[in-house]
Scaffold this active site. Structure first.
Site, PDB file in Angstrom:
ATOM      1  N   GLY A 188       0.771  -1.174   0.010  1.00 42.54           N
ATOM      2  CA  GLY A 188       0.131  -0.038  -0.157  1.00 42.54           C
ATOM      3  C   GLY A 188       0.955   1.109   0.017  1.00 42.54           C
ATOM      4  O   GLY A 188       2.098   1.473   0.633  1.00 42.54           O
ATOM      5  N   GLN A 205       3.132   9.765   1.282  1.00 41.36           N
ATOM      6  CA  GLN A 205       4.313   9.283   1.431  1.00 41.36           C
ATOM      7  C   GLN A 205       5.241   9.772   0.020  1.00 41.36           C
ATOM      8  O   GLN A 205       6.489   9.498   0.255  1.00 41.36           O
ATOM      9  CB  GLN A 205       3.962   7.728   1.294  1.00 41.36           C
ATOM     10  CG  GLN A 205       3.542   7.364   2.696  1.00 41.36           C
ATOM     11  CD  GLN A 205       3.179   5.789   2.677  1.00 41.36           C
ATOM     12  OE1 GLN A 205       2.099   5.304   2.269  1.00 41.36           O
ATOM     13  NE2 GLN A 205       4.170   5.177   3.399  1.00 41.36           N
ATOM     14  N   CYS A 242       5.901  -0.059   7.677  1.00 38.45           N
ATOM     15  CA  CYS A 242       5.567   1.106   6.640  1.00 38.45           C
ATOM     16  C   CYS A 242       6.743   1.422   5.910  1.00 38.45           C
ATOM     17  O   CYS A 242       7.898   1.370   6.328  1.00 38.45           O
ATOM     18  CB  CYS A 242       5.194   2.230   7.665  1.00 38.45           C
ATOM     19  SG  CYS A 242       4.571   3.643   6.718  1.00 38.45           S
ATOM     20  N   LEU A 243       6.412   1.560   4.537  1.00 36.59           N
ATOM     21  CA  LEU A 243       7.444   2.153   3.385  1.00 36.59           C
ATOM     22  C   LEU A 243       8.223   3.410   3.957  1.00 36.59           C
ATOM     23  O   LEU A 243       9.299   3.612   3.612  1.00 36.59           O
ATOM     24  CB  LEU A 243       6.948   2.244   2.168  1.00 36.59           C
ATOM     25  CG  LEU A 243       6.276   0.774   1.603  1.00 36.59           C
ATOM     26  CD1 LEU A 243       5.800   1.216  -0.014  1.00 36.59           C
ATOM     27  CD2 LEU A 243       7.638  -0.181   1.354  1.00 36.59           C
ATOM     28  N   HIS A 285      -4.559   1.562   7.441  1.00 40.17           N
ATOM     29  CA  HIS A 285      -3.248   2.185   7.411  1.00 40.17           C
ATOM     30  C   HIS A 285      -3.025   3.300   6.734  1.00 40.17           C
ATOM     31  O   HIS A 285      -2.580   4.453   6.973  1.00 40.17           O
ATOM     32  CB  HIS A 285      -2.159   1.083   7.372  1.00 40.17           C
ATOM     33  CG  HIS A 285      -0.850   1.587   7.376  1.00 40.17           C
ATOM     34  ND1 HIS A 285       0.143   1.100   8.449  1.00 40.17           N
ATOM     35  CD2 HIS A 285       0.078   2.306   6.577  1.00 40.17           C
ATOM     36  CE1 HIS A 285       1.357   1.462   8.065  1.00 40.17           C
ATOM     37  NE2 HIS A 285       1.184   2.005   6.960  1.00 40.17           N
ATOM     38  N   GLU A 286      -3.419   2.975   5.400  1.00 41.18           N
ATOM     39  CA  GLU A 286      -3.272   4.205   4.437  1.00 41.18           C
ATOM     40  C   GLU A 286      -4.163   5.402   4.664  1.00 41.18           C
ATOM     41  O   GLU A 286      -3.639   6.602   4.397  1.00 41.18           O
ATOM     42  CB  GLU A 286      -3.552   3.516   2.943  1.00 41.18           C
ATOM     43  CG  GLU A 286      -2.579   2.502   2.579  1.00 41.18           C
ATOM     44  CD  GLU A 286      -1.121   2.592   2.619  1.00 41.18           C
ATOM     45  OE1 GLU A 286      -0.755   3.973   2.592  1.00 41.18           O
ATOM     46  OE2 GLU A 286      -0.295   1.789   2.868  1.00 41.18           O
ATOM     47  N   HIS A 319      -2.300   7.694   6.866  1.00 44.34           N
ATOM     48  CA  HIS A 319      -1.421   8.457   6.119  1.00 44.34           C
ATOM     49  C   HIS A 319      -2.040   9.911   5.852  1.00 44.34           C
ATOM     50  O   HIS A 319      -1.289  11.021   5.798  1.00 44.34           O
ATOM     51  CB  HIS A 319      -0.790   7.907   5.013  1.00 44.34           C
ATOM     52  CG  HIS A 319       0.541   6.945   5.333  1.00 44.34           C
ATOM     53  ND1 HIS A 319       1.622   7.432   6.095  1.00 44.34           N
ATOM     54  CD2 HIS A 319       0.517   5.687   5.200  1.00 44.34           C
ATOM     55  CE1 HIS A 319       2.140   6.529   6.351  1.00 44.34           C
ATOM     56  NE2 HIS A 319       1.771   5.365   5.898  1.00 44.34           N
TER      57      HIS A 319
END
Length: 201
Positions: free
Chosen positions: A45, A50, A108-109, A150-151, A154
């Protein structure tokens, strides 16, 4: 085009994203670049902030792709998850229903190499728009529901670390600020996820 993924403590990750108002070529191109970036990073995701774009859009693909760096297998997907066409592009997403509780070791990226257990809704219904401005609703559970939540965080400037206890969250934040991120050399053909039993979103 592969975009640069911002990492904590970049201040842009703490900003609240703005709703998408114009559905045209620019938003379609951004969605394509985000999907390419997500795949390149072996993530499941990615949210627009991000990659430095403060708009309310996320891309998701939780389907297993190979045996490297993936903890999820097709037989572990629920019927609801399997029924959702992916990759999924969610513009101006909004949770309209959440039920039950589940926990998952999230990564997380934007916080590479760190994984902690986070509690989420087990089942959600999310309303969103596609790249053409058409509204739709996704009803799902499992990893897909976790990733969607989660997304969505952000877009509000929230990171998964914020769901941890004050002490645990601060410990990780301070460690990152002091020492940076762990570097893992990638061998040819190897997935870039830091832990083969977990996946970053």
């Amino acid at each position: 085009m592969i975009m640069k993924i911002l990492t904590f403590p970049d201040p842009k990750l703490r900003e609240v994203s703005q709703p998408v108002e114009t559905f045209g070529p620019e938003i379609k191109k951004l969605s394509e670049d985000m999907i390419e970036t997500m795949y390149h990073a072996n993530g499941i995701g990615l949210a627009a902030p991000q990659v430095g774009e403060l708009v309310r859009m996320v891309v998701i693909d939780t389907r297993p792709k190979d045996e490297k760096g993936r903890r999820y297998k097709y037989e572990e997907m629920s019927e609801l998850e399997a029924a959702v066409k992916q990759p999924l592009i969610l513009i101006n997403p909004e949770i309209i229903k959440g039920e039950g509780k589940t926990t998952f070791d999230e990564g997380c990226l934007s916080i590479p190499g760190y994984f902690e257990t986070v509690e989420r809704f087990n089942y959600i219904e999310m309303k969103a728009f596609d790249v053409n401005g058409k509204e739709f609703v996704v009803k799902t559970d499992g990893l897909l529901a976790i990733c969607m939540q989660h997304e969505l965080d952000h877009l509000e400037g929230t990171l998964f670390l914020d769901h941890l206890s004050f002490v645990k969250g601060n410990k990780i934040k301070n460690q990152i600020k002091k020492y940076g991120y762990p570097v893992k050399e990638k061998k040819e053909g190897e997935a870039t996820t830091a832990d083969e039993e977990k996946c970053e979103v």
